[in-house]
Design an enzyme around this catalytic site. Structure first.
Site, mmCIF file in Angstrom:
data_model
loop_
_atom_site.group_PDB
_atom_site.id
_atom_site.type_symbol
_atom_site.label_atom_id
_atom_site.label_comp_id
_atom_site.label_asym_id
_atom_site.label_seq_id
_atom_site.Cartn_x
_atom_site.Cartn_y
_atom_site.Cartn_z
ATOM 1 N N LYS A 211 0.997 -1.150 0.152
ATOM 2 C CA LYS A 211 0.274 0.122 0.075
ATOM 3 C C LYS A 211 1.103 0.794 -0.001
ATOM 4 O O LYS A 211 2.083 1.107 0.569
ATOM 5 C CB LYS A 211 -0.659 -0.413 1.077
ATOM 6 N N GLN B 39 7.083 3.814 3.984
ATOM 7 C CA GLN B 39 5.830 3.393 4.151
ATOM 8 C C GLN B 39 5.697 2.674 4.917
ATOM 9 O O GLN B 39 4.639 1.934 5.327
ATOM 10 C CB GLN B 39 5.125 3.501 2.542
ATOM 11 N N LYS C 58 5.421 2.819 8.483
ATOM 12 C CA LYS C 58 4.248 3.929 9.115
ATOM 13 C C LYS C 58 2.752 3.337 8.923
ATOM 14 O O LYS C 58 1.711 4.100 9.099
ATOM 15 C CB LYS C 58 4.073 5.180 7.510
ATOM 16 N N LYS D 104 5.579 1.891 -3.215
ATOM 17 C CA LYS D 104 5.143 3.406 -3.616
ATOM 18 C C LYS D 104 5.175 2.963 -5.464
ATOM 19 O O LYS D 104 5.923 2.266 -5.367
ATOM 20 C CB LYS D 104 6.631 3.743 -2.731
ATOM 21 N N GLY E 92 -2.643 8.313 -4.258
ATOM 22 C CA GLY E 92 -2.334 9.506 -4.722
ATOM 23 C C GLY E 92 -1.048 9.863 -4.080
ATOM 24 O O GLY E 92 -0.801 9.051 -2.968
ATOM 25 N N ASP E 93 -0.653 10.998 -4.491
ATOM 26 C CA ASP E 93 0.448 11.206 -4.129
ATOM 27 C C ASP E 93 0.826 12.905 -4.949
ATOM 28 O O ASP E 93 0.429 13.084 -5.877
ATOM 29 C CB ASP E 93 1.885 10.174 -3.784
ATOM 30 N N THR F 202 -4.332 13.096 5.589
ATOM 31 C CA THR F 202 -3.223 13.722 5.621
ATOM 32 C C THR F 202 -3.455 14.695 6.177
ATOM 33 O O THR F 202 -2.148 14.746 7.199
ATOM 34 C CB THR F 202 -2.632 13.755 4.214
ATOM 35 N N ASN G 164 -2.409 18.523 -1.762
ATOM 36 C CA ASN G 164 -3.488 18.069 -1.941
ATOM 37 C C ASN G 164 -2.963 18.554 0.285
ATOM 38 O O ASN G 164 -3.844 18.444 1.481
ATOM 39 C CB ASN G 164 -3.339 17.074 -1.341
ATOM 40 N N SER H 3 -7.074 5.725 3.699
ATOM 41 C CA SER H 3 -7.010 4.959 2.346
ATOM 42 C C SER H 3 -7.265 2.743 3.467
ATOM 43 O O SER H 3 -8.091 2.319 1.901
ATOM 44 C CB SER H 3 -5.592 4.532 2.013
#
Ligand code: NDP
Length: 450
Positions: free
Chosen positions: A87, A108, A111, A123, A162-163, A206, A237, A382
């Site tokens: 993820k 990630q 996290k 990622k 997204g990023d 976020t 964002n 998410s």
């Protein structure tokens, strides 16, 4: 032994400087844990965590509006699936390369473990620049990207989001193409629109989660965000919803930026001015200097690529929230933040603060929260979107917001509890790295060597 692990990792990944930076930071904190747990060393857990389980690199050909055929490079780094499906977001930006995606995928892992939800680390993205592209060009690029990516992801395998450069528009095109190729409607991407499988609060998560986290940090000192002047970088964002949550809680955001420079509004960005930023960035896709033209109290400072520091971080304020990109605060910036009385810095972006800057902040008593803890609200929500998709249900705004607050509080408390247990009271970085590491390491031990 410890020395040789890092040497081996670096020798095998020459030139991957961002990845090395992320690995060094985690290793610094977990070295003690490795020594205390012979099983982790015996099974070579740390080194195995730094090697992606799978790396996919592929060609993305696409046709622009003039009929020219262009080619970009697409990636998906499937880093670790010990506690759940891979993820992590997709980044479309010209600077994207394997080192950057590996650092992001590595961060990630920890996290996602901290959120308490069953999600592994991954990622991806492409060295594609969405700036100045038409909607049609973006759509064709996303479709071509997904034609290949669809072979490697799945709602129980790997669930991208997204990023930078990938927002709801791009997720729509990517999801549409996946659905067409696979002929199934499943939650294979998160950040979807609310009418087609998305979760309420995911767009806000976020930025909101970042400010919730900072408020829990302040509460440790019986303090609040009310009346605090806040430096925010970025205007995408994360920055937009961080600014929104600061305003809702009585704080005063005074800056925003993009890659062309930053605006400083000494009167503060209020709800009306934020609405202008959202329209400018999400609809018109304009540049941040237009804010200073619309609101004359504000000034615009263009970015000077040759400068050794960013003047955004040299403005008097109480709190700092970097929300743009990696390594945007260097040692000189950190010294300026300290000089100007910053009390707390919480990372909205991933790895925005260089190791030297982190040391300077902490040596000077600035409370510091690493992104893998303070920006985890996005991926956590998410995870909540995935749960809703699995169950075919939708939760209300209040339900998701409450779950987000609870998750950020749990991460905050887990960081402090773990830091204290390992002799580093108040050290959010050590707490985050150690707590995330142990959870994933234990799952890898349980799964055996495979
Ligand atoms: P967006 O694309 O929405 O916004 C990115 C912002 O940062 C834009 O203002 C952009 O300016 C600026 N920016 C990007 N690259 C650079 C650069 N090299 N130099 C200066 N400014 C730059 O991205 P997000 O808000 O989603 O992401 C921001 C950060 O937060 C990233 O580090 C991301 O990894 C992290 N993050 C995002 C999450 C999410 O849910 N979206 C979750 C957790 C972390 P410009 O428009 O000019 O490029």
């Amino acid at each position: 032994m410890s020395q040789s692990i890092l040497e081996r990792i670096k020798a095998r990944t020459p030139g991957e400087t961002e990845f090395h930076q992320a690995v060094d930071e985690v290793f610094l904190n977990v070295e003690q844990v490795l020594k205390e747990n012979p099983k982790y060393e015996e099974l070579n857990i740390f080194e195995r965590m730094t090697e992606p389980e799978r790396t996919i690199m592929f060609q993305v050909p696409w046709v622009d509006d003039q009929g020219n055929v262009n080619v970009n490079r697409g990636y998906r780094v499937q880093m670790n699936s010990a506690i759940g499906p891979y993820k992590g977001g997709l980044r479309f930006h010209p600077t994207v390369n394997l080192s950057i995606l590996k650092f992001l995928a590595f961060e990630q892992i920890f996290k996602n473990a901290l959120t308490g939800l069953p999600m592994g680390g991954g990622k991806g993205g492409a060295d594609f620049d969405p700036k100045g592209k038409s909607d049609g060009e973006i759509m064709r690029f996303c479709q071509s990207f997904m034609q290949e990516l669809a072979k490697h992801i799945g709602h129980r395998t790997d669930v991208p989001a997204g990023d930078i450069g990938v927002g709801s528009r791009e997720i729509g095109y990517l999801f549409g193409m996946y659905k067409k190729i696979k002929n199934e409607f499943v939650g294979v991407l998160t950040g979807k629109g609310q009418g087609w499988g998305g979760s309420l609060i995911r767009p806000e998560a976020t930025g909101y989660g970042l400010i919730y986290f900072a408020m829990y940090m302040l509460a440790e000192d019986n303090d609040t965000i009310e009346g605090k002047r806040c430096l925010v970088s970025g205007s995408g964002n994360v920055a937009q919803y961080a600014i929104e949550k600061i305003i809702q809680n009585g704080g005063i955001p005074v800056t925003a930026s993009d890659s062309s420079g930053f605006i400083y509004d000494p009167d503060g960005i209020d709800a009306e001015k934020l609405a202008f930023i959202k329209e400018l960035k999400n609809v018109k896709r304009g540049r941040i200097h237009e804010y200073a033209e619309k609101f004359p109290a504000a000034t615009f400072t263009p970015r000077d690529k040759a400068a050794t520091h960013n003047p955004l971080w040299d403005i008097e304020a109480d709190l700092a929230f970097p929300c743009a990109t990696q390594n945007e605060i260097n040692g000189e910036d950190a010294r300026n933040l300290v000089k100007n009385g910053i009390k707390l810095l919480a990372e909205g972006a991933n790895m925005p603060t260089t190791p030297e800057a982190i040391d300077i902040l902490r040596e000077n008593g600035v409370k510091y929260a690493p992104g893998k803890a303070s920006n985890a609200g996005g991926v956590a929500t998410s995870g909540l979107e995935m749960v809703q998709n699995y169950g075919g249900i939708y939760w209300t705004f209040e339900q998701v917001d409450q779950k987000l607050k609870d998750i950020m509080k749990n991460i905050h408390d887990n960081c402090l509890r773990t830091a204290a247990k390992y002799g580093k009271p108040g050290d959010y970085m050590a707490g985050a790295n150690i707590a995330g590491f142990i959870k994933v390491a234990d799952a890898m031990v349980a799964a055996g060597v495979l």
